[in-house]
Design an enzyme around this catalytic site. Sequence first.
Site, mmCIF file in Angstrom:
data_model
loop_
_atom_site.group_PDB
_atom_site.id
_atom_site.type_symbol
_atom_site.label_atom_id
_atom_site.label_comp_id
_atom_site.label_asym_id
_atom_site.label_seq_id
_atom_site.Cartn_x
_atom_site.Cartn_y
_atom_site.Cartn_z
ATOM 1 N N CYS A 117 50.744 0.233 18.475
ATOM 2 C CA CYS A 117 51.374 -0.651 17.477
ATOM 3 C C CYS A 117 50.582 -0.689 16.159
ATOM 4 O O CYS A 117 50.546 0.292 15.445
ATOM 5 C CB CYS A 117 51.582 -2.053 18.063
ATOM 6 S SG CYS A 117 52.683 -3.024 17.020
ATOM 7 N N HIS A 160 54.745 -1.170 22.645
ATOM 8 C CA HIS A 160 53.688 -1.768 23.475
ATOM 9 C C HIS A 160 53.813 -1.314 24.937
ATOM 10 O O HIS A 160 54.668 -1.825 25.652
ATOM 11 C CB HIS A 160 53.782 -3.299 23.425
ATOM 12 C CG HIS A 160 53.334 -3.859 22.119
ATOM 13 N ND1 HIS A 160 52.025 -4.204 21.863
ATOM 14 C CD2 HIS A 160 54.013 -4.103 20.971
ATOM 15 C CE1 HIS A 160 51.918 -4.651 20.627
ATOM 16 N NE2 HIS A 160 53.109 -4.605 20.062
ATOM 17 N N GLU A 192 51.870 -2.015 27.287
ATOM 18 C CA GLU A 192 51.234 -2.987 28.180
ATOM 19 C C GLU A 192 52.175 -4.080 28.667
ATOM 20 O O GLU A 192 51.857 -4.781 29.618
ATOM 21 C CB GLU A 192 50.006 -3.604 27.505
ATOM 22 C CG GLU A 192 50.274 -4.482 26.283
ATOM 23 C CD GLU A 192 50.416 -3.717 24.971
ATOM 24 O OE1 GLU A 192 50.684 -2.498 25.014
ATOM 25 O OE2 GLU A 192 50.280 -4.341 23.904
ATOM 26 N N SER A 205 33.576 -26.126 43.536
ATOM 27 C CA SER A 205 34.644 -27.085 43.258
ATOM 28 C C SER A 205 35.738 -27.038 44.308
ATOM 29 O O SER A 205 36.668 -27.821 44.270
ATOM 30 C CB SER A 205 35.256 -26.748 41.899
ATOM 31 O OG SER A 205 35.998 -25.546 42.004
ATOM 32 N N GLY A 206 35.638 -26.078 45.235
ATOM 33 C CA GLY A 206 36.721 -25.879 46.194
ATOM 34 C C GLY A 206 37.740 -24.884 45.667
ATOM 35 O O GLY A 206 38.629 -24.455 46.375
ATOM 36 N N GLY A 207 37.599 -24.509 44.398
ATOM 37 C CA GLY A 207 38.542 -23.556 43.793
ATOM 38 C C GLY A 207 38.126 -22.111 44.036
ATOM 39 O O GLY A 207 37.054 -21.843 44.594
ATOM 40 N N VAL A 208 38.990 -21.193 43.615
ATOM 41 C CA VAL A 208 38.778 -19.773 43.904
ATOM 42 C C VAL A 208 37.541 -19.223 43.188
ATOM 43 O O VAL A 208 36.707 -18.546 43.796
ATOM 44 C CB VAL A 208 40.028 -18.968 43.470
ATOM 45 C CG1 VAL A 208 39.827 -17.489 43.713
ATOM 46 C CG2 VAL A 208 41.258 -19.457 44.202
ATOM 47 N N ASP A 209 37.409 -19.525 41.889
ATOM 48 C CA ASP A 209 36.353 -18.874 41.102
ATOM 49 C C ASP A 209 34.952 -19.254 41.595
ATOM 50 O O ASP A 209 34.113 -18.377 41.822
ATOM 51 C CB ASP A 209 36.476 -19.236 39.617
ATOM 52 C CG ASP A 209 37.837 -18.841 39.052
ATOM 53 O OD1 ASP A 209 38.513 -18.005 39.684
ATOM 54 O OD2 ASP A 209 38.218 -19.368 38.000
ATOM 55 N N SER A 210 34.716 -20.548 41.774
ATOM 56 C CA SER A 210 33.356 -20.934 42.170
ATOM 57 C C SER A 210 33.060 -20.430 43.587
ATOM 58 O O SER A 210 31.933 -20.050 43.903
ATOM 59 C CB SER A 210 33.139 -22.444 42.054
ATOM 60 O OG SER A 210 33.971 -23.156 42.933
ATOM 61 N N THR A 211 34.103 -20.386 44.437
ATOM 62 C CA THR A 211 33.884 -19.921 45.809
ATOM 63 C C THR A 211 33.514 -18.437 45.834
ATOM 64 O O THR A 211 32.550 -18.025 46.505
ATOM 65 C CB THR A 211 35.147 -20.153 46.664
ATOM 66 O OG1 THR A 211 35.509 -21.526 46.576
ATOM 67 C CG2 THR A 211 34.916 -19.785 48.119
#
Length: 510
Positions: A79, A167, A169, A221-227
């Site tokens: 583009c 584009h 993508e 935190s119980g979330g995906v990223d920190s786990t």
Amino acid sequence: MHNNVLILDFGSQYTQLIARRVRELNIFCEIKPYNKLPENLDIYKAVILSGSPFSVRAEDAPHPDLSQIQGKKPLLAVCYGAQYLAHFGGGEVAPSNTREYGRAKLSFLDHEDHFFDGVEAGSQVWMSHSDTIKHLPTNAKLIGSTDDVKNAAYKIEGETTYAIQFHPEVYHSTDGAKMLKNFLVDIAGVHQDWTPDSFVHETVEELKKTVGSDKVILGLSGGVDSTVAAVLLHKAIGSHLHCIFVNNGLLRKDEFSQVLDQYKHMGLNVKGVDASDRFLDALKGISDPETKRKTIGKVFIDVFDDESHKVEDAKWLGQGTIYPDVIESVSATGGPSATIKSHHNVGGLPDYMKLKVVEPLKLLFKDEVRRVGAALGIDAKLLGRHPFPGPGLGIRILGDITPEKVRILQEVDAVFVNGLREWGLYDKVWQAGAMLLPVNSVGVMGDERTYEKCVALRAVESTDGMTADWVNFPYEFLQKVSNDIINKVPGVNRVVYDISSKPPATIEWE
Ligand code: XMP
């Protein structure tokens, strides 16, 4: 070291999407602002120039010197990139007099070139530009056109330099991924060697080197990223990783004990800290949403600080920061702007903690974090959990927060979320929860008049939380959940379902 692709960002809203499509080909890539060309270009096997909200004709438009790249490395210009390449190479870019936004069909394709292998004339591409390439640059050969845009794709003879006006993508470009693969793999010879397993292996080795035998503290935190960040660090340094999981009293029903158990089963060295009273005391009487957020954030830091001092000699703070939080993108006004979000839960830790920060996921997108989590053997149920805000139910109780309101909302939320699981709807929804409204309404139960709380259910479909649409549930599901809530949760006599999209509404009510 992996084959690595460099994406030079000119500020397009689609730049991150290019990176995602490249990663989906199992090819590693990094986004850098156009005016901060990395010093060590040797590590990049190919370069992609992104789109931009600018016109190349504007004085303040990005006009980097491409001489270090063009002709020296395989180059794909998309583009704005294609227009700039034309402008830079002696072609002409002019305002367009036909509409060039939205779907278009490729009408001419040069199949002598591998770029369009497997792509047929008629294939749909997505256009989004107001300028057009009137004259191609020196040594260019036209390789693709649409009905309205003659110079839709060209290459530079004698170089591995390609340019496309559309584009590749976005999903609306039906064969976009195929063209990216043709360019990167077949033409540029980049290896598809970047996989979750290879990421795990390399990251663990790297963490062993950087952290060595130091101690690391990490807030779960119980979330995906920190786990996922914790499991990676645990794999590298074992018991030198000290995780802290804080109960702020605003988690979902039974979440603190269930998640803590799960973490312990995973072998993590984790300390659960139940600070519910501290949070609820500090929140007493506060009903302004931002003041609630700030109060929760401040108490979290105090609790985390107290706990981390108990870990003697800790040198590092582990964080689950992911790529969208750290990409240095070019702002629409042209200047390079570091749009670095502070991590919700541990952002703003006091300076006196003097810990070095280690962020093993900082180059991954959310879906990649999930794939890495799966490669690490983390339970699919944990990896598939809906996003949940750091301030928890605190921003789903409208108005002031009391322990009784928390209890009511936990019960309502549990009926709703369990219902989603029972009806096989949980994984089809991006995020779901309930809001406790500061409203009492009249009802009748048996022969009694009631005057009780009203709750709103919210469920949305989204890909990143930036935009969202409400979920069109079967009426039977809504009927069942509404009945269950009113029958099982004392204090609630009315249930409504939120049918607002984002924008103009937001996902959370506060
Ligand atoms: P909104 O309400 O802005 O939410 O449409 C978008 C996403 O962000 C989450 N959210 C938060 N997460 N701290 C967080 O950690 C917060 O203060 C916060 N506010 C909103 C929300 O749950 C949704 O996923």
